[in-house]
Design a protein around this motif. Sequence first.
Motif, PDB file in Angstrom:
ATOM      1  N   MET A   1       0.846  -1.196   0.000  1.00  0.00           N
ATOM      2  CA  MET A   1       0.000   0.000   0.000  1.00  0.00           C
ATOM      3  C   MET A   1       0.874   1.237   0.000  1.00  0.00           C
ATOM      4  O   MET A   1       1.855   1.302   0.726  1.00  0.00           O
ATOM      5  CB  MET A   1      -0.899   0.028   1.250  1.00  0.00           C
ATOM      6  N   ALA A   2       0.550   2.210  -0.812  1.00  0.00           N
ATOM      7  CA  ALA A   2       1.331   3.434  -0.880  1.00  0.00           C
ATOM      8  C   ALA A   2       1.145   4.247   0.392  1.00  0.00           C
ATOM      9  O   ALA A   2       0.053   4.272   0.985  1.00  0.00           O
ATOM     10  CB  ALA A   2       0.888   4.263  -2.089  1.00  0.00           C
ATOM     11  N   ARG A   3       2.191   4.914   0.810  1.00  0.00           N
ATOM     12  CA  ARG A   3       2.101   5.739   1.999  1.00  0.00           C
ATOM     13  C   ARG A   3       1.239   6.951   1.720  1.00  0.00           C
ATOM     14  O   ARG A   3       1.184   7.470   0.624  1.00  0.00           O
ATOM     15  CB  ARG A   3       3.496   6.186   2.444  1.00  0.00           C
ATOM     16  N   ARG A   4       0.558   7.421   2.764  1.00  0.00           N
ATOM     17  CA  ARG A   4      -0.276   8.603   2.646  1.00  0.00           C
ATOM     18  C   ARG A   4       0.603   9.828   2.456  1.00  0.00           C
ATOM     19  O   ARG A   4       1.764   9.854   2.847  1.00  0.00           O
ATOM     20  CB  ARG A   4      -1.117   8.778   3.918  1.00  0.00           C
ATOM     21  N   THR A   5       0.051  10.848   1.885  1.00  0.00           N
ATOM     22  CA  THR A   5       0.801  12.077   1.722  1.00  0.00           C
ATOM     23  C   THR A   5       0.909  12.795   3.053  1.00  0.00           C
ATOM     24  O   THR A   5       0.138  12.548   3.976  1.00  0.00           O
ATOM     25  CB  THR A   5       0.127  13.002   0.698  1.00  0.00           C
ATOM     26  N   GLN A   6       1.877  13.700   3.132  1.00  0.00           N
ATOM     27  CA  GLN A   6       2.148  14.410   4.379  1.00  0.00           C
ATOM     28  C   GLN A   6       0.905  15.150   4.861  1.00  0.00           C
ATOM     29  O   GLN A   6       0.258  15.868   4.106  1.00  0.00           O
ATOM     30  CB  GLN A   6       3.300  15.393   4.171  1.00  0.00           C
ATOM     31  N   GLY A   7       0.581  14.944   6.169  1.00  0.00           N
ATOM     32  CA  GLY A   7      -0.509  15.674   6.775  1.00  0.00           C
ATOM     33  C   GLY A   7      -1.868  15.032   6.594  1.00  0.00           C
ATOM     34  O   GLY A   7      -2.848  15.488   7.163  1.00  0.00           O
ATOM     35  N   THR A   8      -1.974  13.977   5.792  1.00  0.00           N
ATOM     36  CA  THR A   8      -3.257  13.330   5.603  1.00  0.00           C
ATOM     37  C   THR A   8      -3.552  12.446   6.804  1.00  0.00           C
ATOM     38  O   THR A   8      -2.726  11.646   7.209  1.00  0.00           O
ATOM     39  CB  THR A   8      -3.248  12.474   4.324  1.00  0.00           C
ATOM     40  N   SER A   9      -4.740  12.565   7.381  1.00  0.00           N
ATOM     41  CA  SER A   9      -5.020  11.889   8.644  1.00  0.00           C
ATOM     42  C   SER A   9      -5.233  10.396   8.479  1.00  0.00           C
ATOM     43  O   SER A   9      -5.035   9.627   9.402  1.00  0.00           O
ATOM     44  CB  SER A   9      -6.259  12.505   9.302  1.00  0.00           C
ATOM     45  N   ALA A  10      -5.644   9.943   7.289  1.00  0.00           N
ATOM     46  CA  ALA A  10      -5.818   8.510   7.009  1.00  0.00           C
ATOM     47  C   ALA A  10      -6.769   7.843   7.996  1.00  0.00           C
ATOM     48  O   ALA A  10      -6.599   6.679   8.345  1.00  0.00           O
ATOM     49  CB  ALA A  10      -4.460   7.806   7.017  1.00  0.00           C
ATOM     50  N   GLY A  11      -7.776   8.579   8.462  1.00  0.00           N
ATOM     51  CA  GLY A  11      -8.730   8.021   9.394  1.00  0.00           C
ATOM     52  C   GLY A  11      -8.177   7.813  10.792  1.00  0.00           C
ATOM     53  O   GLY A  11      -8.745   7.051  11.579  1.00  0.00           O
ATOM     54  N   LEU A  12      -7.082   8.455  11.106  1.00  0.00           N
ATOM     55  CA  LEU A  12      -6.465   8.284  12.415  1.00  0.00           C
ATOM     56  C   LEU A  12      -7.193   9.107  13.468  1.00  0.00           C
ATOM     57  O   LEU A  12      -7.820  10.117  13.174  1.00  0.00           O
ATOM     58  CB  LEU A  12      -4.997   8.717  12.375  1.00  0.00           C
ATOM     59  N   ASP A  13      -7.089   8.653  14.694  1.00  0.00           N
ATOM     60  CA  ASP A  13      -7.441   9.463  15.850  1.00  0.00           C
ATOM     61  C   ASP A  13      -6.469   9.097  16.975  1.00  0.00           C
ATOM     62  O   ASP A  13      -5.646   8.188  16.829  1.00  0.00           O
ATOM     63  CB  ASP A  13      -8.902   9.279  16.274  1.00  0.00           C
ATOM     64  N   ARG A  14      -6.554   9.800  18.085  1.00  0.00           N
ATOM     65  CA  ARG A  14      -5.589   9.611  19.161  1.00  0.00           C
ATOM     66  C   ARG A  14      -5.609   8.176  19.676  1.00  0.00           C
ATOM     67  O   ARG A  14      -4.560   7.568  19.906  1.00  0.00           O
ATOM     68  CB  ARG A  14      -5.898  10.585  20.293  1.00  0.00           C
ATOM     69  N   GLY A  15      -6.808   7.614  19.840  1.00  0.00           N
ATOM     70  CA  GLY A  15      -6.910   6.258  20.358  1.00  0.00           C
ATOM     71  C   GLY A  15      -6.319   5.228  19.422  1.00  0.00           C
ATOM     72  O   GLY A  15      -5.609   4.311  19.861  1.00  0.00           O
ATOM     73  N   LYS A  16      -6.603   5.356  18.139  1.00  0.00           N
ATOM     74  CA  LYS A  16      -6.079   4.394  17.162  1.00  0.00           C
ATOM     75  C   LYS A  16      -4.560   4.458  17.107  1.00  0.00           C
ATOM     76  O   LYS A  16      -3.887   3.414  17.041  1.00  0.00           O
ATOM     77  CB  LYS A  16      -6.660   4.693  15.781  1.00  0.00           C
ATOM     78  N   ILE A  17      -4.011   5.651  17.162  1.00  0.00           N
ATOM     79  CA  ILE A  17      -2.553   5.806  17.149  1.00  0.00           C
ATOM     80  C   ILE A  17      -1.948   5.183  18.404  1.00  0.00           C
ATOM     81  O   ILE A  17      -0.944   4.459  18.341  1.00  0.00           O
ATOM     82  CB  ILE A  17      -2.176   7.292  17.044  1.00  0.00           C
ATOM     83  N   ALA A  18      -2.553   5.457  19.557  1.00  0.00           N
ATOM     84  CA  ALA A  18      -2.007   4.934  20.816  1.00  0.00           C
ATOM     85  C   ALA A  18      -2.050   3.416  20.844  1.00  0.00           C
ATOM     86  O   ALA A  18      -1.084   2.767  21.275  1.00  0.00           O
ATOM     87  CB  ALA A  18      -2.787   5.515  21.994  1.00  0.00           C
ATOM     88  N   ARG A  19      -3.139   2.833  20.382  1.00  0.00           N
ATOM     89  CA  ARG A  19      -3.238   1.361  20.377  1.00  0.00           C
ATOM     90  C   ARG A  19      -2.219   0.750  19.423  1.00  0.00           C
ATOM     91  O   ARG A  19      -1.631  -0.305  19.722  1.00  0.00           O
ATOM     92  CB  ARG A  19      -4.661   0.946  20.005  1.00  0.00           C
ATOM     93  N   ALA A  20      -1.993   1.386  18.284  1.00  0.00           N
ATOM     94  CA  ALA A  20      -0.980   0.888  17.352  1.00  0.00           C
ATOM     95  C   ALA A  20       0.416   0.997  17.965  1.00  0.00           C
ATOM     96  O   ALA A  20       1.262   0.112  17.781  1.00  0.00           O
ATOM     97  CB  ALA A  20      -1.048   1.663  16.040  1.00  0.00           C
ATOM     98  N   ALA A  21       0.655   2.073  18.711  1.00  0.00           N
ATOM     99  CA  ALA A  21       1.950   2.254  19.366  1.00  0.00           C
ATOM    100  C   ALA A  21       2.160   1.183  20.439  1.00  0.00           C
ATOM    101  O   ALA A  21       3.262   0.629  20.573  1.00  0.00           O
ATOM    102  CB  ALA A  21       2.036   3.646  19.977  1.00  0.00           C
ATOM    103  N   VAL A  22       1.118   0.880  21.194  1.00  0.00           N
ATOM    104  CA  VAL A  22       1.214  -0.175  22.212  1.00  0.00           C
ATOM    105  C   VAL A  22       1.541  -1.515  21.563  1.00  0.00           C
ATOM    106  O   VAL A  22       2.412  -2.261  22.028  1.00  0.00           O
ATOM    107  CB  VAL A  22      -0.101  -0.266  23.015  1.00  0.00           C
ATOM    108  N   ALA A  23       0.852  -1.827  20.471  1.00  0.00           N
ATOM    109  CA  ALA A  23       1.111  -3.096  19.779  1.00  0.00           C
ATOM    110  C   ALA A  23       2.544  -3.153  19.260  1.00  0.00           C
ATOM    111  O   ALA A  23       3.195  -4.208  19.317  1.00  0.00           O
ATOM    112  CB  ALA A  23       0.125  -3.264  18.621  1.00  0.00           C
ATOM    113  N   LEU A  24       3.056  -2.035  18.771  1.00  0.00           N
ATOM    114  CA  LEU A  24       4.423  -1.993  18.256  1.00  0.00           C
ATOM    115  C   LEU A  24       5.433  -2.197  19.379  1.00  0.00           C
ATOM    116  O   LEU A  24       6.407  -2.959  19.225  1.00  0.00           O
ATOM    117  CB  LEU A  24       4.658  -0.652  17.557  1.00  0.00           C
ATOM    118  N   VAL A  25       5.215  -1.555  20.515  1.00  0.00           N
ATOM    119  CA  VAL A  25       6.131  -1.711  21.647  1.00  0.00           C
ATOM    120  C   VAL A  25       6.020  -3.115  22.235  1.00  0.00           C
ATOM    121  O   VAL A  25       7.033  -3.714  22.616  1.00  0.00           O
ATOM    122  CB  VAL A  25       5.858  -0.632  22.717  1.00  0.00           C
ATOM    123  N   ASP A  26       4.813  -3.661  22.304  1.00  0.00           N
ATOM    124  CA  ASP A  26       4.655  -5.050  22.750  1.00  0.00           C
ATOM    125  C   ASP A  26       5.517  -5.989  21.911  1.00  0.00           C
ATOM    126  O   ASP A  26       6.118  -6.939  22.425  1.00  0.00           O
ATOM    127  CB  ASP A  26       3.191  -5.485  22.622  1.00  0.00           C
TER     128      ASP A  26
END
Length: 215
Positions: free
Chosen positions: A1-26
């Motif tokens: 999948m191509a990366r999103r362009t700079q500044g595009t939110s891609a459907g992100l929100d604070r919770g989704k980002i935090a959960r992805a970060a937790v999974a990455l650190v796990d």
Amino acid sequence: MARRTQGTSAGLDRGKIARAAVALVDRDGLDRFGVRRLAQELEVDPMSIYHHIKGKAALLDAMSEAVLVEMMADAGDPPAGWAETARWIARHYRELAYRHPEVFPLLVTRAQTAPVALTALDRLIGAMRTAGLPDRVVADAPMTLFGFLNGYLLAVLNGQPGTAPSVDPAAYPGLASVAPLQHDYGTAAEFDRLVDTVLAGLDARAATGTGDPLT
């Protein structure tokens, strides 16, 4: 999948980002964690993350909040009684630590001021005040309980549960004499016993009627 362009939110929100970060650190550990690696994982430009969370420090706080939210979502309602409430918090906190051992140090080293953390403490304090415990004991209880929980869980997370310490009885006779009683190191049974010791100390101080230490 191509990366999103700079500044595009891609459907992100604070919770989704935090959960992805937790999974990455796990998966990879806290030492390897960074915003760029998280952006790669989410297939977005790093600026998309910064649009929702302002900097790495804020991201670490969001990760702490995410695992606490997960803990409380699984915990249900607290039982009646202040000691039972304290045990309820302690046991779910232990489960969180073992579920997310790579993220857990953030809970120890960063101030926990998110609503979910304050709500848990408020429940404990409310139960203690309802029981009529002295204000000094109530005020000291969160630091007393979490001082033990954080230190103990950091110590045992990388250990071998159920392994008694090995010491030279000639050099350390005192330690050797109690080693057989420490065979349940790191187990739930030991944890519950030590939590009870902490709570007994608070209860003993409350028995003075002022919260002052017993003399």
